[in-house]
Motif scaffolding. Structure first.
Motif, PDB file in Angstrom:
ATOM      1  N   LYS A  18      41.046  38.151  40.191  1.00 14.76           N
ATOM      2  CA  LYS A  18      40.831  37.066  39.233  1.00 14.76           C
ATOM      3  C   LYS A  18      41.368  37.450  37.854  1.00 14.76           C
ATOM      4  O   LYS A  18      41.315  38.610  37.454  1.00 14.76           O
ATOM      5  CB  LYS A  18      39.339  36.768  39.112  1.00 14.76           C
ATOM      6  N   LYS A  19      41.838  36.465  37.132  1.00 16.64           N
ATOM      7  CA  LYS A  19      42.230  36.687  35.744  1.00 16.64           C
ATOM      8  C   LYS A  19      40.983  36.619  34.865  1.00 16.64           C
ATOM      9  O   LYS A  19      40.085  35.807  35.081  1.00 16.64           O
ATOM     10  CB  LYS A  19      43.264  35.655  35.305  1.00 16.64           C
ATOM     11  N   ASN A  20      40.957  37.468  33.845  1.00 15.74           N
ATOM     12  CA  ASN A  20      39.816  37.560  32.948  1.00 15.74           C
ATOM     13  C   ASN A  20      40.024  36.681  31.727  1.00 15.74           C
ATOM     14  O   ASN A  20      41.042  36.782  31.041  1.00 15.74           O
ATOM     15  CB  ASN A  20      39.612  39.003  32.482  1.00 15.74           C
ATOM     16  N   TYR A  72      38.532  31.766  37.670  1.00 21.85           N
ATOM     17  CA  TYR A  72      38.699  32.806  36.664  1.00 21.85           C
ATOM     18  C   TYR A  72      37.388  33.574  36.483  1.00 21.85           C
ATOM     19  O   TYR A  72      36.306  33.020  36.680  1.00 21.85           O
ATOM     20  CB  TYR A  72      39.094  32.199  35.319  1.00 21.85           C
ATOM     21  N   LYS A  73      37.501  34.834  36.081  1.00 17.29           N
ATOM     22  CA  LYS A  73      36.326  35.597  35.674  1.00 17.29           C
ATOM     23  C   LYS A  73      36.106  35.344  34.191  1.00 17.29           C
ATOM     24  O   LYS A  73      37.004  35.582  33.379  1.00 17.29           O
ATOM     25  CB  LYS A  73      36.513  37.089  35.934  1.00 17.29           C
ATOM     26  N   ILE A 127      34.262  35.825  30.554  1.00 16.30           N
ATOM     27  CA  ILE A 127      33.513  36.723  29.683  1.00 16.30           C
ATOM     28  C   ILE A 127      33.085  35.916  28.471  1.00 16.30           C
ATOM     29  O   ILE A 127      33.916  35.432  27.702  1.00 16.30           O
ATOM     30  CB  ILE A 127      34.371  37.935  29.272  1.00 16.30           C
ATOM     31  N   GLU A 172      32.061  33.740  38.552  1.00 17.74           N
ATOM     32  CA  GLU A 172      31.850  35.117  38.091  1.00 17.74           C
ATOM     33  C   GLU A 172      31.871  35.114  36.571  1.00 17.74           C
ATOM     34  O   GLU A 172      32.864  34.716  35.956  1.00 17.74           O
ATOM     35  CB  GLU A 172      32.935  36.040  38.643  1.00 17.74           C
ATOM     36  N   ILE A 222      35.422  45.508  27.697  1.00 14.74           N
ATOM     37  CA  ILE A 222      36.159  44.647  28.628  1.00 14.74           C
ATOM     38  C   ILE A 222      37.268  45.436  29.319  1.00 14.74           C
ATOM     39  O   ILE A 222      37.487  45.299  30.527  1.00 14.74           O
ATOM     40  CB  ILE A 222      36.740  43.430  27.882  1.00 14.74           C
ATOM     41  N   HIS A 245      36.210  45.764  33.059  1.00 11.92           N
ATOM     42  CA  HIS A 245      36.728  44.546  33.691  1.00 11.92           C
ATOM     43  C   HIS A 245      38.253  44.498  33.807  1.00 11.92           C
ATOM     44  O   HIS A 245      38.799  43.528  34.342  1.00 11.92           O
ATOM     45  CB  HIS A 245      36.241  43.315  32.924  1.00 11.92           C
ATOM     46  N   ILE A 297      41.949  41.870  29.145  1.00 13.76           N
ATOM     47  CA  ILE A 297      41.982  40.423  28.962  1.00 13.76           C
ATOM     48  C   ILE A 297      43.308  39.844  29.420  1.00 13.76           C
ATOM     49  O   ILE A 297      44.377  40.376  29.127  1.00 13.76           O
ATOM     50  CB  ILE A 297      41.767  40.081  27.466  1.00 13.76           C
TER      51      ILE A 297
END
Length: 247
Positions: A3-5, A28-29, A31, A54, A75, A79, A82
């Motif tokens: 997934k893209k953050n 998408y993930k 944040i 997510e 991040i 994760h 970005i």
């Protein structure tokens, strides 16, 4: 494919929350950055995760460089950096006519707005350049192009943001990074809940679609800009106001 953050500043309420739900639903993930709304942010994260998305929440005041850097480090470490930045955090301002406003009142909004956009973009693009992919989306306002009384600090700050966006689009395109502005008109959120009913009715009366936007309308526009298929759209200013502002 992982997934893209997406980092959404000011993501716990209003436009930010609607965008978080929309993008999480699209795979998408998310944040969610917030300053004070801990309970609201955690409830939003739980809702997204419960519904199969997510999401995580990270507290940081993006006006503070140390907090900002700590958030981006977290991040990166936890994760994978970005991919997409939605710069949405609301910066308070003093609504006054020019003749009554002090330089300190005016410059506070200008400085907060541009510092947040600049510093977040600076840190986000470090990750994006490595990935050779990035999406920057800035939430501006039609007031940058269509003035209203007492909004000079807000409109001028958003005008600076609009110009900043064009320079980022020009400089970062070679790295696979796009940069775009979404300019909402009046949106019914917590921040505008105190607007007089007669003002809301006036906005409806001058809007071709005959309605006032809700946060989902803005989230839908964000979704357009962050897609892989939008790689050739950059440097744009998109009013999302039902045609109330027509350039």
């Amino acid at each position: 494919m992982s997934k893209k953050n997406v980092l959404i500043t000011g993501g716990a309420r209003g436009i930010g929350a609607a965008t978080a739900k929309k993008l999480a639903n699209e795979g998408y993930k998310v944040i969610i950055n917030y300053v004070n709304s801990t309970e609201v942010a955690n409830e939003l994260v739980n809702e997204i995760n419960f519904n199969g998305g997510e999401a995580v929440a990270i507290q940081a005041d993006i006006r503070d460089d140390a907090q900002l850097e700590a958030m981006f480090n977290e991040i990166e470490e936890n994760h994978g950096g970005i991919d997409i930045l939605v710069s949405n955090a609301n910066m308070n301002f003093v609504p006054k006519p020019f003749v009554e406003q002090t330089w300190e009142e005016f410059s506070q909004k200008l400085n907060d707005e541009m510092h947040a956009a600049y510093a977040c973009s600076k840190l986000a693009t470090k990750s994006m350049i490595k990935k050779k992919f990035g999406r920057l989306v800035f939430i501006s306002s039609t007031l940058s192009e269509d003035p209203l009384p007492s909004f000079i600090a807000h409109g001028t700050a958003k005008g600076a943001l609009d110009s900043f966006n064009k320079y980022l689009a020009q400089e970062l395109g070679a790295y696979g990074i796009t940069s775009n502005v979404i300019a909402p008109g009046l949106v019914l959120t917590d921040a505008t809940s105190g607007a007089p009913e007669e003002f809301i009715e006036f906005i409806k009366s001058i809007t071709p679609t005959g309605k006032v936007a809700n946060p989902d309308d803005i989230a839908n526009a964000v979704s357009l800009f962050v897609k892989d298929e939008s790689s050739h759209i950059t440097g744009t200013y998109l009013p999302v106001c039902g045609g109330a502002y027509l350039s």
